[in-house]
Design a protein around this motif. Structure first.
Motif, PDB file in Angstrom:
ATOM      1  N   ILE A 139       0.813  -1.483   0.176  1.00 29.91           N
ATOM      2  CA  ILE A 139      -0.055   0.113  -0.320  1.00 29.91           C
ATOM      3  C   ILE A 139       1.003   1.838   0.053  1.00 29.91           C
ATOM      4  CG2 ILE A 139      -1.834   1.134   0.894  1.00 29.91           C
ATOM      5  CD1 ILE A 139      -2.803  -0.841   2.153  1.00 29.91           C
ATOM      6  N   VAL A 140       1.004   1.808  -0.940  1.00 32.90           N
ATOM      7  CA  VAL A 140       1.320   3.609  -0.939  1.00 32.90           C
ATOM      8  C   VAL A 140       1.053   4.152  -0.699  1.00 32.90           C
ATOM      9  CG1 VAL A 140       3.177   4.372  -2.252  1.00 32.90           C
ATOM     10  CG2 VAL A 140       3.088   1.990  -3.256  1.00 32.90           C
TER      11      VAL A 140
ATOM     12  N   GLY B 120       3.845  18.824  -9.428  1.00 30.61           N
ATOM     13  CA  GLY B 120       2.924  16.971  -9.282  1.00 30.61           C
ATOM     14  C   GLY B 120       4.101  17.070  -8.553  1.00 30.61           C
ATOM     15  N   GLN B 121       5.114  17.734  -7.768  1.00 28.01           N
ATOM     16  CA  GLN B 121       5.985  16.258  -6.675  1.00 28.01           C
ATOM     17  C   GLN B 121       5.603  16.329  -6.218  1.00 28.01           C
ATOM     18  OE1 GLN B 121      10.324  19.301  -5.743  1.00 28.01           O
ATOM     19  NE2 GLN B 121      10.548  19.375  -8.423  1.00 28.01           N
TER      20      GLN B 121
ATOM     21  N   GLU C 289       8.201   1.314 -10.114  1.00 26.45           N
ATOM     22  CA  GLU C 289       7.420   0.948  -9.381  1.00 26.45           C
ATOM     23  C   GLU C 289       6.718   2.335  -8.404  1.00 26.45           C
ATOM     24  OE1 GLU C 289       7.027  -3.437  -7.685  1.00 26.45           O
ATOM     25  OE2 GLU C 289       8.734  -1.972  -6.700  1.00 26.45           O
ATOM     26  N   PHE C 290       7.857   3.319  -8.115  1.00 26.01           N
ATOM     27  CA  PHE C 290       7.496   4.492  -7.470  1.00 26.01           C
ATOM     28  C   PHE C 290       7.313   5.770  -8.467  1.00 26.01           C
ATOM     29  CE2 PHE C 290       8.826   8.789  -5.538  1.00 26.01           C
ATOM     30  CZ  PHE C 290       7.864   8.351  -4.177  1.00 26.01           C
ATOM     31  N   GLU C 291       7.985   5.332  -9.918  1.00 27.88           N
ATOM     32  CA  GLU C 291       7.588   6.179 -10.747  1.00 27.88           C
ATOM     33  C   GLU C 291       6.575   6.296 -11.419  1.00 27.88           C
ATOM     34  OE1 GLU C 291      10.928   5.704 -13.175  1.00 27.88           O
ATOM     35  OE2 GLU C 291      12.409   7.435 -11.986  1.00 27.88           O
TER      36      GLU C 291
ATOM     37  N   ILE D  86       0.893   7.914 -12.199  1.00 25.35           N
ATOM     38  CA  ILE D  86      -1.096   7.351 -11.581  1.00 25.35           C
ATOM     39  C   ILE D  86      -1.334   8.900 -11.068  1.00 25.35           C
ATOM     40  CG2 ILE D  86      -2.666   6.087 -11.294  1.00 25.35           C
ATOM     41  CD1 ILE D  86      -0.531   4.072 -12.294  1.00 25.35           C
ATOM     42  N   ALA D  87      -0.959   8.734  -9.771  1.00 24.02           N
ATOM     43  CA  ALA D  87      -1.664   9.250  -8.797  1.00 24.02           C
ATOM     44  C   ALA D  87      -1.136  11.113  -9.086  1.00 24.02           C
ATOM     45  CB  ALA D  87      -0.484   9.430  -6.986  1.00 24.02           C
TER      46      ALA D  87
END
Length: 239
Positions: free
Chosen positions: A179-180, A196-197, A211-213, A218-219
């Protein structure tokens, strides 16, 4: 890549005896936020150069087993609030931000972050920027680090934690779930270079750089709905 309907609703000024207050609903999760102060800080916590921020998170059905969860949310919100405010404008003073979790049906950390930001807006404090937060679930097959094929949907990934956030992942039944929670800066804040930072983040497991990128991308698409809801909420008060 399309954005997902977050089912986000918010209100400002819902509590009469607070400097600023808000109510946020994400899906079925509901959080109330209230700010008291600024008042003179206690001698033990006084800072002669900047404002002191105290964050407290409460749950209607609070149990000792949830103590660590509440503590982690407090730290996450506290770090975000410190980064948003101009602390040097209120030396030797303190504010208390209280977050009351009314319903917890997933993405509660993101819900608390959004409620805190709206309460700060309602209080009238000078802010460097505003934030919007979303929670995502990252699903990858066991033993695999590749996320070449990404799909977005909504699933109940862990009934014991009652999480219903955005879902990134595979249709494979054998999968690892993380979960992020990401809080992103408003795209119009301080110029396009900072648009968007990521302001703050939390993950229940480890993430690769790719994965983080992907989660951040998407966020960024999804938080636009939250910032639009902020604007509509402010228009109701102004008009």
């Amino acid at each position: 890549m399309e954005s997902y309907d977050l089912k986000f609703n918010c209100d400002l000024g819902v509590l009469s005896r607070c400097t600023g207050s808000s109510k946020v609903q994400m899906g079925k999760s509901v959080v109330l936020a209230g700010i008291h102060g600024p008042n003179e800080a206690r001698m033990m916590q006084m800072n002669y150069r900047e404002l002191v921020v105290d964050v407290r998170v409460y749950h209607l059905t609070y149990t000792y087993a949830e103590k660590d969860k509440m503590s982690s949310i407090e730290k996450l919100v506290h770090n975000a609030v410190l980064s948003m405010l101009l602390l040097t404008e209120f030396p030797r003073l303190a504010i208390t931000l209280t977050l009351q979790i009314i319903q917890d049906f997933g993405s509660i950390a993101a819900c608390c972050l959004n409620a805190a930001c709206l309460a700060l807006i309602d209080s009238g404090f000078t802010m460097k920027y505003t934030i919007a937060a979303v929670s995502l679930t990252l699903k990858t097959p066991s033993g695999s680090e590749s996320i070449d094929d990404i799909e977005i949907g909504v699933e109940q990934i862990n009934p014991s934690e009652k999480e219903h956030p955005l879902t990134i992942g595979y249709s494979d039944k054998k999968e690892n779930v993380r979960i992020v929670t990401l809080a992103l800066m408003n795209k119009t804040s301080q110029g396009s270079s900072l648009s968007g930072q990521v302001v703050t983040s939390h993950c229940s497991g480890s993430l690769t750089e790719t994965e983080f990128e992907t989660c951040t991308e998407i966020a960024n698409l999804s938080v636009t709905q939250i910032f639009d809801a902020y604007k509509q909420c402010l228009r109701k008060i102004i008009l």
